[in-house]
Each structure stands twice: as structure tokens, then as C-alpha cells.
Enzyme design. Structure first.
Site, mmCIF file in Angstrom:
data_model
loop_
_atom_site.group_PDB
_atom_site.id
_atom_site.type_symbol
_atom_site.label_atom_id
_atom_site.label_comp_id
_atom_site.label_asym_id
_atom_site.label_seq_id
_atom_site.Cartn_x
_atom_site.Cartn_y
_atom_site.Cartn_z
ATOM 1 C CE1 TYR A 44 -2.935 -3.106 0.216
ATOM 2 C CE2 TYR A 44 -3.647 -2.430 2.387
ATOM 3 C CZ TYR A 44 -3.718 -3.302 1.316
ATOM 4 O OH TYR A 44 -4.582 -4.361 1.365
ATOM 5 C CG HIS A 55 -1.108 -8.847 -0.517
ATOM 6 N ND1 HIS A 55 -0.663 -7.568 -0.413
ATOM 7 C CD2 HIS A 55 -2.453 -8.738 -0.650
ATOM 8 C CE1 HIS A 55 -1.676 -6.718 -0.488
ATOM 9 N NE2 HIS A 55 -2.778 -7.411 -0.638
#
Ligand code: NAP
Length: 281
Positions: free
Chosen positions: A54, A113
Site C-alpha cells: 500500500y 498477500h
């Protein structure tokens, strides 16, 4: 804030946590998002979800700044290693980088992830090493199909705490197999993008049903959606909100209990669809 057992970790987490994808990275909106994050923690939404991906690490730094001064045991920080970094050594290094950016000494939860190019046993071996070193408390995966999830769990000494997956009213595919597979193994499901990034209200008929139920409970459609998604005892949700107003609304959703009729009406208005591969973003 309502809490429930998080897999077999022995800790309880709030049913509603806080996502941070696309958190504004500079200026007044960024400061408001940091305020919102702190307000969420005050209200009991202590599970903060982020990822090294992010803002290429910037979001972890902003979270670190926002958390400064809050006692370490008042929040539960989850972050994720990028699959391309998830070799044995790469995973160890990614955890160190995230800890440094977050300024948090240790991670509460470290996730892979999505399934990537490195052998899953390598990543899981690194996860066990991080737990042994005290740098990570719990480990999990994200975007894993049921069989991939079980394979990851089989390579771990630590329990696999959770599988974080896409789940909202228009994306109910996990209800076909994953939700039950996780329940059987006492693995928590963490629902990401619970509002479909704002798109869950697009269905006209469904919107009417949600609005009626919301009126009956003196709640909002967003709160009804969160209550529906977390109706199973092992499912958690992590909506992202960059304003105090949205955070307060989301936190209050934990107190909303839908009855069987409400659940049936939502189930009919937002059909599950056919079974297929896991949907991801
Ligand atoms: P989301 O939570 O479904 O939607 C976020 C949007 O909803 C934002 O525009 C937000 O607005 C708005 N919102 C929040 N609360 C609201 C409320 N009470 N009323 C009206 N609007 C509201 O989308 P998401 O960010 O994709 O998903 C949540 C989190 O899941 C992410 O932030 C991330 O941490 C995680 N995630 C994980 C993966 C993965 O692969 N593991 C993938 C995607 C997301 P404001 O921001 O203006 O408040």
C-alpha cells in the site's frame, strides 16, 4: 465493541476492523485519515489491516505515525508480504521493513498477500521463524483457495490464523466452500472490500431491501451490510474509512444483530451465484 475468537490464536478480535488500502498519503485528507484510524481504535476497532504494497510502504509509515503514543497492546496490526518478496529470506526481510515503517516492535499478524512464485513451504518456514523470533505473533494467508489454504496450514508449525478474502454482498463466492472449510479448521475469515469500494449498493432491488432493514433497526445500509457479512462466528470484516464519521458508523455496526428474516431477505436480494474460482481484486 463485539469481539470473537480469532482462529485458534487465543486472542479475541473485534468483528469490525479497519482497512487502509488507498489511505490518502499527504495533506489534510491524510491527517483526517490518521485521526479516523485513532478514533476507530478508541471505539474498539483495534484490528488494523495494511500491506507493504500500500503506497509502496508509505501507508505503513502513516499508520506508524498515527499509532505513536498509543500503548502497543491497544491495537492489533496486520500487514502482508508481497508474493514476489516471499522467498524464505525475502519474507524475513519484508517483516523487518514493515516493523521499521510501522515503528511497532513486532507484528500481530503477518499474511502472504496472495499465492505467488515462491514455494509455499519456504514462505511458511519463514513465518515460523518470525514467530520463533518474537517478531510476529500470528500468521495467515490472503486470497487463498480452500485447498491452497489447507496446504499452507500443513507447512506451518504455528496455527494458520486466517485467510483474508474478497467478500461483500455482490461477491459471495466464498460461501460455497471456503467459509465451511475455514470453520472446520478453526481458521478465521477476514472479509476485505466489504463495501465493494462503494459499489455494493448498485443493485436496485437489493438496495431497497437493505434500506428497509436499515430503517427497521435504526441503522444505515453500510451497517446492515457489515452485520450480514459478519453473521458467522468466524468471519471478520475490515472496511476502510478515511473519515471519522465513516469510522464511527462502521464501529457501531458491531452492535447490530440481524434476525433470521433479515438474513433471508438479504440472501435473496444479493444471490450467492454459482460456485467458481475465488474472486479477487
Ligand atoms: P471497502 O472497505 O469495501 O470500501 C472503502 C470505501 O467505502 C471508501 O471509499 C470509504 O470512503 C467508503 N466507506 C467506508 N465506510 C463508509 C460508510 N460508513 N459509509 C459510506 N461509505 C463508507 O474497500 P477496500 O478499501 O478495498 O477494502 C477494505 C480493506 O481491505 C482495504 O482497505 C485493505 O486493508 C483490505 N484489502 C485487502 C486486499 C487483499 O488482497 N488482501 C484487497 C483489497 C482490500 P472513505 O475512505 O471516504 O471513508
Amino acid at each position: 465493541m463485539k469481539k470473537r475468537a480469532f482462529g485458534t490464536t487465543g486472542v479475541e478480535l473485534p468483528t469490525i476492523g479497519q482497512g487502509t488500502w488507498d489511505m490518502p498519503e499527504s495533506g489534510p485528507r491524510s491527517r483526517e485519515a490518521q485521526r479516523a484510524l485513532r478514533r476507530g481504535i478508541e471505539l474498539g476497532m483495534t484490528h488494523i489491516d495494511t500491506a507493504e504494497m500500500y503506497g509502496s510502504g508509505r501507508v505503513e509509515q502513516l499508520i506508524g505515525e498515527a499509532l505513536r503514543g498509543i500503548p502497543r497492546d491497544r491495537y492489533f496490526i496486520a500487514t502482508k508480504v508481497l508474493p514476489t518478496n516471499a522467498s524464505y529470506r525475502g519474507t524475513l526481510a519484508a517483516a523487518e521493513r514493515s516493523i521499521a515503517r510501522l515503528g511497532c516492535e513486532y507484528l500481530d499478524l503477518f499474511l502472504l498477500h496472495w499465492p505467488g512464485p515462491h514455494a509455499i513451504d519456504e514462505t511458511m518456514r519463514a513465518f515460523d521463524e518470525l514467530v520463533a523470533q518474537g517478531k510476529v505473533r500470528f500468521v495467515g494467508v490472503s486470497n487463498f483457495e480452500p485447498d491452497e489454504m489447507l496446504e499452507a496450514a500443513a507447512h506451518l508449525r504455528a496455527p494458520l490464523a486466517c485467510n483474508q478474502v474478497l467478500y461483500n454482498l455482490n461477491e459471495r463466492g466464498i460461501e460455497h466452500r471456503l467459509v465451511s472449510a475455514a470453520r472446520e479448521r478453526e481458521i478465521a475469515i477476514v472479509a476485505y472490500t466489504p463495501f465493494g469500494r462503494g459499489r455494493f449498493l448498485r443493485s436496485g432491488a437489493g438496495r431497497g431491501v437493505l434500506e428497509r432493514i436499515a430503517r427497521e433497526h435504526d441503522a444505515t445500509v453500510h451497517q446492515v451490510a457489515l452485520a450480514f457479512l459478519t453473521r458467522e462466528a468466524h468471519v471478520f470484516a475490515i472496511p476502510k474509512a478515511a473519515s471519522v464519521e465513516h469510522v464511527e458508523e462502521n464501529a457501531a455496526a458491531a452492535a447490530l444483530a440481524l434476525d433470521a428474516e433479515d438474513v433471508a431477505a438479504i440472501d435473496a436480494a444479493f444471490p450467492r451465484g454459482v460456485a467458481g474460482p475465488l474472486a479477487t481484486l
